[in-house]
Design an enzyme around this catalytic site. Structure first.
Site, PDB file in Angstrom:
ATOM      1  N   SER A  69       0.812  -1.219   0.000  1.00 57.91           N
ATOM      2  CA  SER A  69       0.000   0.000   0.000  1.00 57.91           C
ATOM      3  C   SER A  69       0.846   1.270   0.000  1.00 57.91           C
ATOM      4  O   SER A  69       0.361   2.347  -0.379  1.00 57.91           O
ATOM      5  CB  SER A  69      -0.948   0.007   1.208  1.00 57.91           C
ATOM      6  OG  SER A  69      -0.239  -0.222   2.411  1.00 57.91           O
ATOM      7  N   ASP A  98      -3.795   5.676  12.007  1.00 57.20           N
ATOM      8  CA  ASP A  98      -2.884   5.216  10.964  1.00 57.20           C
ATOM      9  C   ASP A  98      -1.596   6.039  10.989  1.00 57.20           C
ATOM     10  O   ASP A  98      -1.553   7.176  10.532  1.00 57.20           O
ATOM     11  CB  ASP A  98      -3.563   5.334   9.597  1.00 57.20           C
ATOM     12  CG  ASP A  98      -2.695   4.797   8.462  1.00 57.20           C
ATOM     13  OD1 ASP A  98      -1.550   4.368   8.730  1.00 57.20           O
ATOM     14  OD2 ASP A  98      -3.157   4.801   7.302  1.00 57.20           O
ATOM     15  N   HIS A 115       0.850   4.884   6.880  1.00 62.39           N
ATOM     16  CA  HIS A 115       0.686   5.482   5.559  1.00 62.39           C
ATOM     17  C   HIS A 115       0.858   6.995   5.664  1.00 62.39           C
ATOM     18  O   HIS A 115       1.112   7.521   6.749  1.00 62.39           O
ATOM     19  CB  HIS A 115      -0.676   5.113   4.971  1.00 62.39           C
ATOM     20  CG  HIS A 115      -0.869   3.643   4.830  1.00 62.39           C
ATOM     21  ND1 HIS A 115      -1.548   2.889   5.774  1.00 62.39           N
ATOM     22  CD2 HIS A 115      -0.443   2.784   3.880  1.00 62.39           C
ATOM     23  CE1 HIS A 115      -1.533   1.615   5.402  1.00 62.39           C
ATOM     24  NE2 HIS A 115      -0.875   1.513   4.261  1.00 62.39           N
TER      25      HIS A 115
END
Length: 345
Positions: A101, A322, A325
């Site tokens: 990702s 998160d 990311h």
């Protein structure tokens, strides 16, 4: 926007920067984050390629300072990204991002950087499981994304899901590209219910688990052998985007009770307290043994400083906090500027 960068003085300046990069005097991975009023380089509300996971402004992030930082190497300057120049130089070519990702993060960043320069350009976007392709039709430039968590193969067999540390059959799908940009580390550390394999296989032996750094070394060594065997440097340029850090543990930057949540500024110390991740050491060892040229985008140190640049709670499809990311616009734009600088230097 384009006209501001296409006058003669700007072109002369960019060429001077490229000469400096070619000279080898510039270590663009050593430097600092500086405030730049011209940032961000695109409007997240006008870029059609950003996934909810990375679209922090759309999902409520209230602060803006994290958008305004530009990476400034200590010994030189990087060229400003010019999407029109990119399209013209890469006309008719295919670029593939291969990885997890974080490769998606970088692929979407590059798409937005280009789109900001040609907002009315026709494009075709195709997505299917594990693969995406964006083509800017007028230029025939295609940005592909191949999703693979480990680069080596993950197969379903009778015993369960097997991570094959010495197999890379999927590599046949990466051939024929003009540029390959690899990335892998994020998933090697996962355990418990988010671990996507049941066994590791090395040679003919199955292991229920092993030291993850040892496994990473074995897997990346298999990848390096694939590069040595199947990449023709006269036809394909290969890049590896280095280990992307996380910011879940505030002790790494001297705030033991904190995470990336509510962080609004980079770390400004002269040396990042958390030190170099051991995965970086493993990757450096693999890179030294490559026989074919691979351009290592060593983004780890400069990314460690950006504890403020994660989505944290402001993500459309990543519940919780998160800190792995990155928001778009944001840090991956700098990764792509470094990629752009190396690609054309």
């Amino acid at each position: 926007m384009v006209s501001a960068y296409t006058n003669a003085s700007s072109n002369n300046s960019s060429e001077a920067v490229r000469r400096e990069l070619r000279s080898g005097r510039c270590n663009w991975f050593k430097g600092s984050w500086v405030y730049d009023v011209k940032y961000p380089l695109y409007d997240p509300y006008k870029c059609p390629f950003i996934d909810p996971q990375f679209n922090c402004k759309k999902y409520g992030r209230p602060d803006n300072l994290y958008l305004k930082y530009r990476w400034q190497p200590s010994s030189c300057s990087l060229p400003r990204f010019n999407g029109l120049y990119f399209l013209r130089k890469m006309k008719g070519k295919k670029i593939m991002f291969v990885g997890d990702s974080l490769s998606t993060n970088m692929w979407q960043s590059l798409a937005c950087l280009i789109h900001a320069w040609v907002p009315n350009a026709r494009y075709t976007l195709l997505r299917q499981k594990g693969l995406a392709s964006l083509t800017f039709e007028e230029y025939g430039v295609t940005l592909k994304l191949y999703r693979t968590q480990f680069l080596v193969d993950l197969d379903s067999e009778k015993v369960g899901r097997v991570l094959k540390l010495d197999s890379i059959k999927q590599g046949r799908l990466w051939r024929g590209m003009d540029v390959l940009v690899f990335n892998s580390w994020h998933w090697w550390t996962h355990t418990g219910h988010i671990q996507p394999w049941d066994y590791m296989e090395d040679g003919k032996r199955l292991y229920k688990d092993m030291n993850r750094l040892v496994a990473y070394y074995k897997g990346m060594t298999t990848w390096s052998r694939w590069v040595n065997a199947f990449v023709d440097p006269s036809k394909t340029k290969v890049f590896f985007n280095g280990v992307s850090p996380t910011h879940y543990e505030g002790k790494d930057w001297g705030e033991p009770m904190k995470t990336c949540k509510s962080q609004t500024q980079p770390f400004y110390g002269r040396k990042y307290p958390g030190g170099i991740p051991m995965a970086w050491v493993v990757l450096a060892k693999v890179m030294m043994r490559l026989k074919k040229p691979v351009h290592w985008l060593d983004i780890t140190g400069l990314s460690q400083l950006r504890k403020d640049a994660h989505p944290s709670a402001f993500s459309g499809n990543h519940p919780g906090n998160d800190c792995s990311h990155w928001c778009l616009p944001g840090l991956p734009d700098t990764w792509n500027i470094l990629f752009y600088s190396k690609l054309f230097s």
